[in-house]
Write a protein that holds these residues in place. Structure first.
Motif, PDB file in Angstrom:
ATOM      1  N   THR A 225      61.865  70.493  30.487  1.00 10.45           N
ATOM      2  CA  THR A 225      61.997  71.920  30.209  1.00 10.45           C
ATOM      3  C   THR A 225      60.709  72.537  29.673  1.00 10.45           C
ATOM      4  N   GLU A 226      59.793  71.718  29.203  1.00  9.10           N
ATOM      5  CA  GLU A 226      58.502  72.251  28.754  1.00  9.10           C
ATOM      6  C   GLU A 226      57.595  72.564  29.944  1.00  9.10           C
ATOM      7  N   GLU A 227      57.858  71.954  31.079  1.00 15.18           N
ATOM      8  CA  GLU A 227      57.057  72.183  32.280  1.00 15.18           C
ATOM      9  C   GLU A 227      57.721  73.151  33.263  1.00 15.18           C
ATOM     10  N   CYS A 228      59.033  73.284  33.187  1.00 14.97           N
ATOM     11  CA  CYS A 228      59.776  74.130  34.124  1.00 14.97           C
ATOM     12  C   CYS A 228      59.340  75.589  33.971  1.00 14.97           C
ATOM     13  N   THR A 229      59.063  76.227  35.104  1.00 13.86           N
ATOM     14  CA  THR A 229      58.615  77.621  35.094  1.00 13.86           C
ATOM     15  C   THR A 229      59.742  78.602  35.415  1.00 13.86           C
ATOM     16  N   SER A 230      60.967  78.116  35.528  1.00 10.33           N
ATOM     17  CA  SER A 230      62.130  78.952  35.858  1.00 10.33           C
ATOM     18  C   SER A 230      61.958  79.657  37.205  1.00 10.33           C
ATOM     19  N   CYS A 231      61.362  78.969  38.157  1.00 13.69           N
ATOM     20  CA  CYS A 231      61.059  79.592  39.458  1.00 13.69           C
ATOM     21  C   CYS A 231      62.289  79.763  40.339  1.00 13.69           C
ATOM     22  N   THR A 232      63.359  79.055  40.074  1.00 16.01           N
ATOM     23  CA  THR A 232      64.645  79.071  40.790  1.00 16.01           C
ATOM     24  C   THR A 232      64.676  78.235  42.071  1.00 16.01           C
ATOM     25  N   ALA A 233      63.575  77.636  42.473  1.00 16.86           N
ATOM     26  CA  ALA A 233      63.521  76.905  43.750  1.00 16.86           C
ATOM     27  C   ALA A 233      64.544  75.777  43.832  1.00 16.86           C
ATOM     28  N   CYS A 234      64.722  75.008  42.773  1.00 17.14           N
ATOM     29  CA  CYS A 234      65.584  73.822  42.854  1.00 17.14           C
ATOM     30  C   CYS A 234      67.071  74.137  42.790  1.00 17.14           C
ATOM     31  N   TYR A 235      67.456  75.281  42.249  1.00 18.12           N
ATOM     32  CA  TYR A 235      68.886  75.560  42.188  1.00 18.12           C
ATOM     33  C   TYR A 235      69.363  76.605  43.188  1.00 18.12           C
ATOM     34  N   GLN A 236      68.627  76.714  44.265  1.00 23.30           N
ATOM     35  CA  GLN A 236      69.101  77.524  45.383  1.00 23.30           C
ATOM     36  C   GLN A 236      70.220  76.755  46.091  1.00 23.30           C
ATOM     37  N   PRO A 237      71.210  77.436  46.641  1.00 19.87           N
ATOM     38  CA  PRO A 237      72.390  76.770  47.217  1.00 19.87           C
ATOM     39  C   PRO A 237      72.089  75.753  48.310  1.00 19.87           C
ATOM     40  N   ASP A 238      70.997  75.902  49.033  1.00 15.78           N
ATOM     41  CA  ASP A 238      70.716  74.995  50.148  1.00 15.78           C
ATOM     42  C   ASP A 238      69.831  73.813  49.760  1.00 15.78           C
ATOM     43  N   VAL A 239      69.535  73.615  48.477  1.00 10.77           N
ATOM     44  CA  VAL A 239      68.636  72.535  48.065  1.00 10.77           C
ATOM     45  C   VAL A 239      69.410  71.278  47.673  1.00 10.77           C
ATOM     46  N   CYS A 240      70.178  71.327  46.623  1.00 10.37           N
ATOM     47  CA  CYS A 240      70.901  70.146  46.139  1.00 10.37           C
ATOM     48  C   CYS A 240      72.195  69.966  46.928  1.00 10.37           C
ATOM     49  N   PRO A 241      72.355  68.835  47.617  1.00  3.70           N
ATOM     50  CA  PRO A 241      73.539  68.657  48.458  1.00  3.70           C
ATOM     51  C   PRO A 241      74.847  68.540  47.685  1.00  3.70           C
ATOM     52  N   VAL A 242      74.771  68.244  46.388  1.00  2.00           N
ATOM     53  CA  VAL A 242      75.992  68.128  45.587  1.00  2.00           C
ATOM     54  C   VAL A 242      76.112  69.255  44.562  1.00  2.00           C
ATOM     55  N   GLY A 243      75.220  70.221  44.612  1.00  2.00           N
ATOM     56  CA  GLY A 243      75.298  71.364  43.701  1.00  2.00           C
ATOM     57  C   GLY A 243      75.181  70.990  42.239  1.00  2.00           C
ATOM     58  N   ALA A 244      74.254  70.092  41.922  1.00  2.00           N
ATOM     59  CA  ALA A 244      74.119  69.589  40.555  1.00  2.00           C
ATOM     60  C   ALA A 244      73.178  70.405  39.678  1.00  2.00           C
ATOM     61  N   ILE A 245      72.438  71.351  40.254  1.00  2.00           N
ATOM     62  CA  ILE A 245      71.414  72.067  39.494  1.00  2.00           C
ATOM     63  C   ILE A 245      71.800  73.531  39.330  1.00  2.00           C
ATOM     64  N   TYR A 246      71.662  74.006  38.090  1.00  2.00           N
ATOM     65  CA  TYR A 246      71.996  75.386  37.748  1.00  2.00           C
ATOM     66  C   TYR A 246      70.894  75.971  36.876  1.00  2.00           C
ATOM     67  N   SER A 247      70.852  77.292  36.810  1.00  2.00           N
ATOM     68  CA  SER A 247      70.019  77.912  35.793  1.00  2.00           C
ATOM     69  C   SER A 247      70.734  77.703  34.466  1.00  2.00           C
ATOM     70  N   GLU A 248      70.000  77.651  33.378  1.00  2.00           N
ATOM     71  CA  GLU A 248      70.606  77.328  32.090  1.00  2.00           C
ATOM     72  C   GLU A 248      71.724  78.276  31.696  1.00  2.00           C
ATOM     73  N   GLU A 249      71.664  79.526  32.132  1.00  2.00           N
ATOM     74  CA  GLU A 249      72.719  80.462  31.760  1.00  2.00           C
ATOM     75  C   GLU A 249      73.936  80.389  32.672  1.00  2.00           C
ATOM     76  N   ASN A 250      73.872  79.581  33.733  1.00  2.00           N
ATOM     77  CA  ASN A 250      74.990  79.475  34.676  1.00  2.00           C
ATOM     78  C   ASN A 250      75.605  78.080  34.776  1.00  2.00           C
ATOM     79  N   VAL A 251      75.314  77.200  33.837  1.00  2.00           N
ATOM     80  CA  VAL A 251      75.903  75.854  33.861  1.00  2.00           C
ATOM     81  C   VAL A 251      77.409  75.985  33.626  1.00  2.00           C
TER      82      VAL A 251
END
Length: 106
Positions: free
Chosen positions: A72-98
């Protein structure tokens, strides 16, 4: 503004690593228990380490090497990894949407 990326327990034993490939700052890490190191690769599965660091014991205590971790110290909150078509199991969320009740890794 979008929040930090949070990986939830849906990643356990999946570790697809598509999120690693889309991360512009390589802040998504895998735990290597043999060397007690968190590492990120230039490209998932390449074997070429981009970044590494020593984990804190409490950060890896629950999931150990069964899941990926976001620094979390390196994450820039760019949103790239939690787009719906990235994680096949939907494991990644923005911190406010977990989802309520989901276990998180950082």
């Amino acid at each position: 503004m979008s929040g930090l990326a949070i990986i939830t327990e849906a990643c356990i034993d999946v570790k697809d690593r598509a999120c690693v490939d889309v991360c512009p700052v390589q802040c998504i890490y895998e735990f290597d228990p043999k060397n007690n190191t968190l590492f990120s690769e230039e490209e998932a599965g390449s074997g070429v380490t981009e970044n590494s660091h020593q984990p804190t014991a409490e950060a890896i205590a629950l999931f150990e090497d069964s899941i990926l971790y976001v620094n979390t110290e390196e994450c820039t909150s760019c949103t790239a990894c939690y787009q719906p078509d990235v994680c096949p199991v939907g494991a990644i969320y923005s911190e406010e949407n977990v989802p309520d009740g989901a276990s998180r890794t950082h």
